[in-house]
Design a protein around this motif. Sequence first.
Motif, PDB file in Angstrom:
ATOM      1  N   TYR A  55      27.447 -16.518 -23.604  1.00 19.10           N
ATOM      2  CA  TYR A  55      27.015 -15.541 -24.604  1.00 19.10           C
ATOM      3  C   TYR A  55      28.117 -14.549 -24.992  1.00 19.10           C
ATOM      4  O   TYR A  55      28.413 -14.370 -26.171  1.00 19.10           O
ATOM      5  CB  TYR A  55      25.775 -14.784 -24.103  1.00 19.10           C
ATOM      6  CG  TYR A  55      25.235 -13.848 -25.148  1.00 19.10           C
ATOM      7  CD1 TYR A  55      24.320 -14.303 -26.086  1.00 19.10           C
ATOM      8  CD2 TYR A  55      25.668 -12.541 -25.230  1.00 19.10           C
ATOM      9  CE1 TYR A  55      23.840 -13.466 -27.071  1.00 19.10           C
ATOM     10  CE2 TYR A  55      25.196 -11.692 -26.210  1.00 19.10           C
ATOM     11  CZ  TYR A  55      24.285 -12.153 -27.133  1.00 19.10           C
ATOM     12  OH  TYR A  55      23.821 -11.317 -28.124  1.00 19.10           O
ATOM     13  N   VAL A 102      18.121 -21.520 -20.102  1.00 13.66           N
ATOM     14  CA  VAL A 102      18.713 -20.216 -20.388  1.00 13.66           C
ATOM     15  C   VAL A 102      18.924 -19.526 -19.045  1.00 13.66           C
ATOM     16  O   VAL A 102      17.963 -19.201 -18.356  1.00 13.66           O
ATOM     17  CB  VAL A 102      17.819 -19.373 -21.315  1.00 13.66           C
ATOM     18  CG1 VAL A 102      18.455 -18.019 -21.594  1.00 13.66           C
ATOM     19  CG2 VAL A 102      17.553 -20.118 -22.625  1.00 13.66           C
ATOM     20  N   GLN A 154      19.194 -13.152 -28.907  1.00 12.42           N
ATOM     21  CA  GLN A 154      19.249 -14.176 -29.957  1.00 12.42           C
ATOM     22  C   GLN A 154      18.043 -15.105 -29.825  1.00 12.42           C
ATOM     23  O   GLN A 154      18.159 -16.227 -29.325  1.00 12.42           O
ATOM     24  CB  GLN A 154      20.554 -14.975 -29.861  1.00 12.42           C
ATOM     25  CG  GLN A 154      21.802 -14.177 -30.132  1.00 12.42           C
ATOM     26  CD  GLN A 154      21.900 -13.737 -31.585  1.00 12.42           C
ATOM     27  OE1 GLN A 154      21.316 -14.331 -32.486  1.00 12.42           O
ATOM     28  NE2 GLN A 154      22.636 -12.675 -31.812  1.00 12.42           N
ATOM     29  N   PRO A 155      16.863 -14.670 -30.277  1.00 12.92           N
ATOM     30  CA  PRO A 155      15.658 -15.489 -30.095  1.00 12.92           C
ATOM     31  C   PRO A 155      15.700 -16.837 -30.826  1.00 12.92           C
ATOM     32  O   PRO A 155      14.933 -17.739 -30.488  1.00 12.92           O
ATOM     33  CB  PRO A 155      14.527 -14.599 -30.620  1.00 12.92           C
ATOM     34  CG  PRO A 155      15.186 -13.549 -31.431  1.00 12.92           C
ATOM     35  CD  PRO A 155      16.581 -13.386 -30.919  1.00 12.92           C
ATOM     36  N   TRP A 158      20.966 -13.851 -23.613  1.00 15.05           N
ATOM     37  CA  TRP A 158      20.524 -14.715 -24.708  1.00 15.05           C
ATOM     38  C   TRP A 158      19.227 -14.230 -25.347  1.00 15.05           C
ATOM     39  O   TRP A 158      18.873 -14.668 -26.446  1.00 15.05           O
ATOM     40  CB  TRP A 158      20.416 -16.163 -24.236  1.00 15.05           C
ATOM     41  CG  TRP A 158      21.772 -16.774 -24.040  1.00 15.05           C
ATOM     42  CD1 TRP A 158      22.499 -16.810 -22.885  1.00 15.05           C
ATOM     43  CD2 TRP A 158      22.575 -17.386 -25.044  1.00 15.05           C
ATOM     44  NE1 TRP A 158      23.707 -17.429 -23.109  1.00 15.05           N
ATOM     45  CE2 TRP A 158      23.784 -17.794 -24.428  1.00 15.05           C
ATOM     46  CE3 TRP A 158      22.400 -17.640 -26.393  1.00 15.05           C
ATOM     47  CZ2 TRP A 158      24.799 -18.428 -25.113  1.00 15.05           C
ATOM     48  CZ3 TRP A 158      23.415 -18.291 -27.089  1.00 15.05           C
ATOM     49  CH2 TRP A 158      24.602 -18.672 -26.445  1.00 15.05           C
ATOM     50  N   GLN A 159      18.498 -13.329 -24.690  1.00 14.56           N
ATOM     51  CA  GLN A 159      17.269 -12.778 -25.270  1.00 14.56           C
ATOM     52  C   GLN A 159      17.554 -12.033 -26.568  1.00 14.56           C
ATOM     53  O   GLN A 159      16.675 -11.896 -27.420  1.00 14.56           O
ATOM     54  CB  GLN A 159      16.562 -11.855 -24.272  1.00 14.56           C
ATOM     55  CG  GLN A 159      16.001 -12.593 -23.089  1.00 14.56           C
ATOM     56  CD  GLN A 159      15.456 -11.659 -22.019  1.00 14.56           C
ATOM     57  OE1 GLN A 159      15.418 -10.447 -22.179  1.00 14.56           O
ATOM     58  NE2 GLN A 159      15.033 -12.247 -20.901  1.00 14.56           N
ATOM     59  N   PRO A 175      20.035 -13.385 -19.182  1.00  9.11           N
ATOM     60  CA  PRO A 175      19.150 -12.587 -20.036  1.00  9.11           C
ATOM     61  C   PRO A 175      19.829 -12.123 -21.325  1.00  9.11           C
ATOM     62  O   PRO A 175      19.143 -11.713 -22.268  1.00  9.11           O
ATOM     63  CB  PRO A 175      18.762 -11.401 -19.147  1.00  9.11           C
ATOM     64  CG  PRO A 175      19.820 -11.316 -18.107  1.00  9.11           C
ATOM     65  CD  PRO A 175      20.326 -12.718 -17.907  1.00  9.11           C
TER      66      PRO A 175
END
Length: 181
Positions: free
Chosen positions: A109, A27, A35-36, A32-33, A30
């Motif tokens: 993203y 990853v 979308q856990p 993408w955080q 950041p």
Amino acid sequence: PVGRARGQEMRPSLRRRALAPAIDIQVASPLWQAQPLAEPTVRAAIAAAAALSTAAGEVSILLTDDKAIRALNRDWRGIDKATNVLSFPAPAATPGAPRKMLGDIVMAYETLAQECDRQDRVFLHHLAHLTVHGFLHLIGYDHQTDAQADAMEGLESKIMTRMNLPDPYLARDLDRDLGHA
């Protein structure tokens, strides 16, 4: 064994399913955080696509942003704009080598999120679809011709359905068939 004539042995299937590929996910943004469940979604999509394949090896996934994917798209494809997914198939492995690298899949993203907003898609469903799409490129599928696109899209639809996710092409096909496109 019972029911088998003398000298008749069980033979392995000529087309054996490969072992599930090893998956390395990095990853690099950041964003993408938000979308856990992105990483488990990517792993499930690769596993589902690989279940219909005889390709074995390792897949590297990079979850990044538009700036990074734009640079890759410019440097490798000569297209100076962001895109949703890029696939980089690895060179063919040396015969007899243990496990080979299938290639890299890179996803951005912001582009995924924008497509979801415009097309009224669920982010994780779209992520799964693009992961499947990228994996199919790694194992030799393409969509340069209509026939190739039809084959690849059909397989993508089949894999998504097996994952109990919506067919990504159904709405487009219905619109086309009803004359709305």
